[in-house]
Write an enzyme that holds these catalytic residues in place. Structure first.
Site: not given
Length: 317
Positions: A10-11, A97, A177
């Protein structure tokens, strides 16, 4: 310079910023980049490789199109996933996801059997749980990056409140988170002085509130996208600790197996990072109020995990 390989799946903004930081700081010998968008990953590899030459770094940057090219990494960082879109429910985002995470895990574990995997994808704690379940790897090998980021945000808001202490603030955050994270004022200091010595309870409560909303504040200001410099740098710290076996203590997301009284649930707690990934889990002596907050945070993650078990894993495993 160590002879270590780091892979990034993933960039997007976080992945590309992380790749640039690792490559130009000469942290690893090889950096492998992978993304579904083949033209984007090739462009990033070229651009970052050229930056390494400007920096006189010895890190070799390579884009990987085929799964088998992305191999033999000591650390793999996963940032892949989609952001929540207008009209998308929380469950839709979670399940989408989880599907992406499972696919990525299946493709990388085959060719990177000795890697430590760092998860950055959201919802973070649920994605760590997904990666652990999909891979069946031991918990020390799959770690979530969140606590360092949340602690850094808390440190920023402490400085903002005080007006001094930049670079001398140690902040500490536990829990999931998200909105139910647990900023630990008792374990936070300014140049070694406890936070309660320099700030009022009202000020500390304000810092806690801002810390919990630190990511949302940036999302609101950007309008499209989310934070990437602080998440990328926080991940860099984890990578350095693992590659160099520093055995440093950072808050990270890990599957608890009895620590703090919880089992088979992922949450952010202080851990010691070294060459094996998580070398040790640190159990803090929490006050009753903090235990209650942590319990609430665990419950929030458990809701996501229950959804995954009922709507995702029951269908694929």
């Amino acid at each position: 310079m160590n002879n270590k390989r780091v892979g990034i799946v993933g960039v997007g903004n976080v992945g590309a910023t992380l790749a640039f930081t690792l490559a130009t700081k000469n942290i690893c010998s090889s950096l492998l980049l992978k993304d579904l968008r083949e033209n984007i990953v090739q462009a990033m590899a070229l651009d970052i490789s050229q930056a390494t030459n400007a920096a006189k770094s010895k890190t070799i940057v390579q884009s990987c199109i085929k799964d088998e090219e992305f191999k033999d990494c000591d650390i793999v960082v996963i940032t892949a996933g989609i952001a929540r879109k207008p009209g998308m429910s929380r469950d839709d985002l979670l399940l989408t996801n989880a599907k992406i995470m499972t696919s990525v895990i299946n493709s990388i574990t085959k060719y990177n059997p000795n890697a430590v995997i760092i998860i950055v994808s959201n919802p973070l704690d649920a994605m760590v749980y997904t990666a652990l379940k999909a891979s069946n790897w031991p918990r020390n090998k799959i770690i979530g990056m969140a606590g360092i980021l949340d602690s850094a945000r808390m440190a920023h808001f402490i400085f903002e409140k005080l007006g001094y202490g930049q670079g001398q603030i140690e902040a500490s955050v536990m829990g999931g988170h998200g909105d139910d994270m647990v900023p630990l004022a008792d374990f936070s200091t300014v140049d070694g002085v406890n936070l309660s010595e320099v700030l009022s309870k009202k000020d500390i409560d304000d810092i806690v509130f801002k810390t919990k909303n630190g990511g949302a504040q940036i999302v609101k200001l950007l309008e499209t996208g989310s934070a990437y410099y602080a998440p990328a740098y926080s991940t860099t710290l984890m990578i350095e600790a693992i590659l160099n076996n520093k055995r440093e203590v950072y808050p990270c997301a890990v599957r608890l197996e009895g620590e703090y009284g919880y089992y088979n649930i992922v949450s952010g707690v202080p851990v010691m990072l070294g060459s094996n990934g998580i070398e040790k889990i640190i159990e803090l002596n929490l006050k009753d109020e903090q235990k209650n907050q942590f319990s609430k945070s665990i419950a929030s993650v458990q809701e996501l995990v229950d959804t995954l078990e009922n709507k995702f894993f029951n269908n694929i495993l």
